[in-house]
Design an enzyme around this catalytic site. Structure first.
Site, short mmCIF file in Angstrom:
data_model
loop_
_atom_site.label_atom_id
_atom_site.label_comp_id
_atom_site.label_asym_id
_atom_site.label_seq_id
_atom_site.Cartn_x
_atom_site.Cartn_y
_atom_site.Cartn_z
CE LYS A 129 -4.46 0.65 0.11
NZ LYS A 129 -5.55 -0.30 -0.20
CG ASP A 169 -7.36 3.03 -0.63
OD1 ASP A 169 -7.73 1.85 -0.62
OD2 ASP A 169 -7.54 3.79 0.34
#
Ligand code: GLU
Length: 449
Positions: A129, A169
């Site tokens: 991430k 995201d």
């Protein structure tokens, strides 16, 4: 709340010691460790080879400066992150989040979740991430472009089709992926479609990727309903959020016969008893980049704008928290249970606090954790990678069918694993254990690296 098996307590203590001040990361690790008690009893080699300790330590963490010039000619500085958590199953894979709340602890919690989520999809992708404390809200397109170009100029050293494949995201959608991909292409002078996912349909993107997280969450709930001989027909649903996940979850609930009566953003929520109008929501959020109050204004009629209390005060059969981490706490869970909720599925990453999950458990509410219920987004990213690698592009129908199949198999794997390890009906245990075992076996096979 359940406790950690004594064989794993020192792993957790080490995580706390090594990562001070990262509350969200601690929370994500704790939830997984709590589930792994029955696994280490059956498979002590996971402890002996320090697989669990290794899984809690990212393979690589990158933090970099992102300088850019705003429209007034002033120099702005943000911080960029990429946490490459685990690549036992495939290249690192996971989104980028641009939001003022982003710091290392948020990126680590998201990266850690991503390992297990990606494993559950059954596809060959590792977990990662990244992101920045940059807020695209309130900035012009030109400023967002300059920020993305500067961000990619640094990130480019660490990503690639075979190493690490970022995507979107919160705060990173088609516009941001476009600017990031453009800068990557410009610097490398190569059209490497497979380096990012969530691309536009005319430049290497996949059908259904935009819809996939929301659709996937609803497919997962549909499997939970079917397992109990029920369906979405006539169900009252509340979906928090109004971003990419929430919008397409609402669209799919309506297609399957349920009614979504409320959605929200960080400024408040709307209650629309006739069902949220997805076209108006898209106009407000995707085109105007406006606030949820604009929905009420455009829609007119009896739409109620809620600013006091919370969206979880709205009675429903099914709740899909699809905004952000820790948005649904213990008190909210008590209200939902009192109002008759029977299923809660996480469209966002870790939106329910541990206290909320304990309340649902106690009340017999079926609860699906994000790493299972929202895995449709990253699964479709893996399908985008497949299409890029084979220079092919699939139809909407074919891609959606693949997504539905993947969600069905994640559901079944979670349910079967929960049964096998003595927690029937517990999707949290099922998801954590099934996700873990696949990564852990690959790590054992690859040796101490
Ligand atoms: N950010 C999404 C997630 O939480 C998608 C990541 C991806 O497609 O790589 O799973």
């Amino acid at each position: 709340m359940s406790s950690i098996d004594e064989k794993l307590q020192d792993v957790y203590d080490e995580v706390l010691r090594r990562n001070p001040g990262e509350a969200e990361f601690h929370q994500a690790v704790r939830e997984v460790l709590v589930s792994l008690g029955p696994v280490v009893s059956k498979r002590p080699e996971y402890v002996d080879a320090a697989v669990i300790r290794r899984i809690c330590e990212p393979e690589r963490q990158i933090i970099f400066r992102v300088p850019w010039v705003d429209d007034a000619g002033r120099v702005q500085i943000n911080r960029g992150f990429r946490v490459q958590f685990n690549s036992a199953l495939g290249p690192f894979k996971g989104g980028l989040r641009f939001h003022p709340s982003v710091y290392l602890g948020i990126v680590k919690f998201l990266g850690f979740e991503q390992i297990f989520k990606n494993s559950l999809t059954g596809l060959p992708i590792g977990g990662a991430k990244g992101g920045s404390d940059f807020d695209p809200k309130g900035h012009s397109d030109a400023e967002v472009m300059r920020f993305c170009q500067s961000f990619m100029t640094e990130l480019i050293r660490d990503i690639g089709e075979y190493t690490d494949v970022p995507a979107g995201d919160i705060g990173v959608g088609g516009r941001e992926i476009g600017y990031l991909f453009g800068q990557y292409k410009r610097i490398t002078t190569r059209y490497e479609s497979g380096v990012l996912t969530g691309k536009g349909l005319t430049w290497g993107g996949s059908q259904v990727r935009k819809e996939a997280t929301g659709y996937g969450t609803v497919f997962f709930v549909s499997e939970m309903l079917q397992a109990a001989g029920e369906s979405f027909d006539g169900k009252r649903v509340v979906v928090s959020g109004s971003g990419n996940v929430a919008t397409y979850a609402i669209e799919k609930v309506h297609e399957l016969g349920g009614t979504v009566v409320a959605c929200s953003d960080s400024s408040g929520y709307v209650v629309d008893e006739d069902g949220i109008d997805v076209d108006i929501l898209k106009e407000v959020k995707e085109v105007r980049r406006g606030r949820i109050a604009d929905y009420a204004e455009l829609r007119g009629g009896d739409v109620r704008l809620g600013q006091a209390g919370s969206i979880w005060d709205v009675p429903c059969d099914i709740a899909l928290p699809s905004a952000t981490q820790n948005e649904l706490n213990g008190a909210d869970a008590v209200t939902l249970v009192k109002n008759g909720v029977t299923i809660v599925a996480e469209g966002a990453n870790m939106p329910a606090t541990p206290e909320a999950i304990a309340v649902f458990d106690e009340a017999g509410v079926r609860f699906a954790p994000g790493k299972a219920a929202n895995a449709g987004g990253v699964a479709t990213s893996a399908l985008e990678m497949q299409q890029n690698a084979s220079r092919d592009s699939w139809t909407f129908e074919h891609t959606e069918e693949r997504l539905a199949e993947i969600m069905r198999s994640i559901h079944d794997r979670c349910a079967e694993t929960a049964d096998e390890f003595g927690s029937p009906g517990n999707y949290v245990a099922g998801a954590n254990i099934a996700g873990f075992v696949r990564v852990a076996d690959a790590m054992l096979a690859l040796g101490v690296i």
